[in-house]
Write a protein that holds these residues in place. Structure first.
Motif, PDB file in Angstrom:
ATOM      1  N   LYS A  75       0.830  -1.217   0.000  1.00  0.00           N
ATOM      2  CA  LYS A  75       0.000   0.000   0.000  1.00  0.00           C
ATOM      3  C   LYS A  75       0.853   1.251   0.000  1.00  0.00           C
ATOM      4  O   LYS A  75       0.528   2.250  -0.671  1.00  0.00           O
ATOM      5  N   ALA A  76       1.958   1.236   0.750  1.00  0.00           N
ATOM      6  CA  ALA A  76       2.852   2.400   0.779  1.00  0.00           C
ATOM      7  C   ALA A  76       3.458   2.660  -0.602  1.00  0.00           C
ATOM      8  O   ALA A  76       3.528   3.805  -1.067  1.00  0.00           O
ATOM      9  N   LEU A  77       3.892   1.600  -1.279  1.00  0.00           N
ATOM     10  CA  LEU A  77       4.477   1.762  -2.602  1.00  0.00           C
ATOM     11  C   LEU A  77       3.439   2.220  -3.631  1.00  0.00           C
ATOM     12  O   LEU A  77       3.740   3.044  -4.512  1.00  0.00           O
ATOM     13  N   GLN A  78       2.234   1.700  -3.511  1.00  0.00           N
ATOM     14  CA  GLN A  78       1.168   2.121  -4.421  1.00  0.00           C
ATOM     15  C   GLN A  78       0.829   3.589  -4.210  1.00  0.00           C
ATOM     16  O   GLN A  78       0.577   4.329  -5.178  1.00  0.00           O
ATOM     17  N   GLU A  79       0.837   4.038  -2.953  1.00  0.00           N
ATOM     18  CA  GLU A  79       0.554   5.443  -2.656  1.00  0.00           C
ATOM     19  C   GLU A  79       1.671   6.338  -3.183  1.00  0.00           C
ATOM     20  O   GLU A  79       1.412   7.418  -3.728  1.00  0.00           O
ATOM     21  N   PHE A  80       2.918   5.888  -3.021  1.00  0.00           N
ATOM     22  CA  PHE A  80       4.065   6.629  -3.556  1.00  0.00           C
ATOM     23  C   PHE A  80       3.951   6.763  -5.065  1.00  0.00           C
ATOM     24  O   PHE A  80       4.107   7.855  -5.632  1.00  0.00           O
ATOM     25  N   LYS A  81       3.646   5.666  -5.752  1.00  0.00           N
ATOM     26  CA  LYS A  81       3.490   5.692  -7.203  1.00  0.00           C
ATOM     27  C   LYS A  81       2.392   6.679  -7.614  1.00  0.00           C
ATOM     28  O   LYS A  81       2.575   7.489  -8.531  1.00  0.00           O
TER      29      LYS A  81
ATOM     30  N   GLY B  64       1.817  14.181  -9.503  1.00  0.00           N
ATOM     31  CA  GLY B  64       2.549  15.400  -9.193  1.00  0.00           C
ATOM     32  C   GLY B  64       2.358  15.885  -7.769  1.00  0.00           C
ATOM     33  O   GLY B  64       2.658  17.056  -7.470  1.00  0.00           O
ATOM     34  N   ILE B  65       1.883  15.032  -6.890  1.00  0.00           N
ATOM     35  CA  ILE B  65       1.668  15.415  -5.489  1.00  0.00           C
ATOM     36  C   ILE B  65       2.982  15.366  -4.711  1.00  0.00           C
ATOM     37  O   ILE B  65       3.238  16.201  -3.840  1.00  0.00           O
ATOM     38  N   PHE B  66       3.822  14.385  -5.024  1.00  0.00           N
ATOM     39  CA  PHE B  66       5.115  14.266  -4.374  1.00  0.00           C
ATOM     40  C   PHE B  66       6.208  14.479  -5.409  1.00  0.00           C
ATOM     41  O   PHE B  66       6.130  13.941  -6.526  1.00  0.00           O
ATOM     42  N   PRO B  67       7.236  15.281  -5.107  1.00  0.00           N
ATOM     43  CA  PRO B  67       7.460  15.979  -3.833  1.00  0.00           C
ATOM     44  C   PRO B  67       6.666  17.278  -3.743  1.00  0.00           C
ATOM     45  O   PRO B  67       6.478  17.958  -4.752  1.00  0.00           O
ATOM     46  N   SER B  68       6.241  17.589  -2.537  1.00  0.00           N
ATOM     47  CA  SER B  68       5.574  18.859  -2.286  1.00  0.00           C
ATOM     48  C   SER B  68       6.610  19.859  -1.768  1.00  0.00           C
ATOM     49  O   SER B  68       7.794  19.528  -1.619  1.00  0.00           O
ATOM     50  N   GLU B  69       6.166  21.073  -1.468  1.00  0.00           N
ATOM     51  CA  GLU B  69       7.085  22.136  -1.054  1.00  0.00           C
ATOM     52  C   GLU B  69       7.935  21.734   0.157  1.00  0.00           C
ATOM     53  O   GLU B  69       9.107  22.081   0.250  1.00  0.00           O
ATOM     54  N   GLU B  70       7.341  20.968   1.061  1.00  0.00           N
ATOM     55  CA  GLU B  70       8.065  20.601   2.288  1.00  0.00           C
ATOM     56  C   GLU B  70       9.182  19.597   2.037  1.00  0.00           C
ATOM     57  O   GLU B  70      10.023  19.370   2.902  1.00  0.00           O
ATOM     58  N   HIS B  71       9.216  19.015   0.844  1.00  0.00           N
ATOM     59  CA  HIS B  71      10.219  17.997   0.552  1.00  0.00           C
ATOM     60  C   HIS B  71      11.312  18.476  -0.397  1.00  0.00           C
ATOM     61  O   HIS B  71      12.089  17.666  -0.902  1.00  0.00           O
ATOM     62  N   VAL B  72      11.379  19.768  -0.680  1.00  0.00           N
ATOM     63  CA  VAL B  72      12.376  20.275  -1.619  1.00  0.00           C
ATOM     64  C   VAL B  72      13.316  21.254  -0.930  1.00  0.00           C
ATOM     65  O   VAL B  72      13.009  21.800   0.129  1.00  0.00           O
ATOM     66  N   PHE B  73      14.471  21.445  -1.551  1.00  0.00           N
ATOM     67  CA  PHE B  73      15.452  22.412  -1.064  1.00  0.00           C
ATOM     68  C   PHE B  73      15.371  23.679  -1.912  1.00  0.00           C
ATOM     69  O   PHE B  73      15.215  23.611  -3.132  1.00  0.00           O
TER      70      PHE B  73
END
Length: 270
Positions: A239-245, A251-260
């Motif tokens: 389920k985690a991998l399916q959600e990541f995919k 285009g949800i990930f990466p969001s602003e909190e996950h970028v430099f």
């Protein structure tokens, strides 16, 4: 934990052993307070994709024993001697068992009964603690003609009893009983002074061992009768991998909190 403490647990406190094959798993096992971590040659089935344990090599085992030690520096670690690492000669057995201790194992495990008494004795005399393993011994699956419960016939029962006594006599500090009928496992346990650790051998052994992937539900296609799933990590990870995919595709990930950005402070965790 050490050999003498384990031996003193017989009849007083159940021994808990699990397999682990890598540093992260070993750390979790150590943090859970598991008494013994076994780096089993079941590595072949569960990690390396082999059909059984027979293809597993010393080199593969050494890599994983070292990884487990790094992940669990305080744990009591037992290394499985893989197929043909001890059968050819006493010298070969001592050399290979010593290699395991050099990379961090506290003891080694040897499959086989009374016929390997000399091997056990020589290893112990060389300063290498030995855990025995009788009953279903996967390295000898071709001799058994499959993965079959042991101790059902009088001949099998007598062999197991003789083997347990011989391994004890030769210096083994404990014996794994795999897929032995409960009545015979009970008789063995009550008839020797060292602990027995069961896997598919009933309720009367001095301890129990389960394979990491079985008890955590990491293999949906394998559910042996003697095992119990305490989690279903296959479904959790799936389920985690399916959600990541899904999030990457949308285009949800990466969001602003996950970028430099040029305003980011600190390093990786910031």
């Amino acid at each position: 934990m050490n050999v003498e403490k384990l031996k003193k647990m017989k009849g007083k406190e159940k021994i808990v052993m699990v397999t682990a094959y890598d540093a992260p798993s070993a750390r979790i096992a150590q943090d859970a307070g598991i008494d013994i971590i076994l780096v089993g040659d079941s590595l072949g089935n569960n990690v390396l994709g082999y059909e059984n344990t027979i293809p597993v090599t010393m080199e593969e085992m050494l890599i994983h024993v070292a990884a487990v030690r790094r992940g669990a520096p305080k744990a009591f670690v037992v290394a499985d001697m893989p197929f043909l690492s001890y059968q050819p000669s006493l010298e070969k057995a001592i050399e290979n068992a010593g290699r395991f201790l050099k990379v961090g194992a506290n003891a080694v495990k040897i499959e086989g009964g009374e016929e390997f008494g000399d091997v056990v004795q020589r290893l112990v005399e060389s300063g290498i603690p030995v855990m025995g393993h009788i009953g279903l011994t996967p390295q000898f699956v071709n001799r058994f003609g499959g993965y079959r419960v042991q101790g059902k016939t009088e001949k099998s029962r007598e062999y197991l009893l003789r083997s347990a006594r011989e391994l004890e006599k030769r210096g083994a500090f404990a014996i794994v009983l795999e897929m032995v009928v409960e009545e015979v496992a009970k008789e063995i346990t009550e008839g020797i002074s060292i602990p027995t650790i069961g896997i598919g051998s009933g309720r009367f052994c001095d301890g129990q061992v389960l394979v990491w992937h079985d008890l955590l539900g990491l293999n949906p296609d394998f559910a042996p009768r003697f095992s119990k799933r305490y989690a279903n990590l296959y479904e959790t990870i799936l389920k985690a991998l399916q959600e990541f995919k899904k999030e990457v595709k949308e285009g949800i990930f990466p969001s602003e909190e996950h970028v430099f950005t040029d305003k980011s402070q600190g390093g990786v965790s910031s």
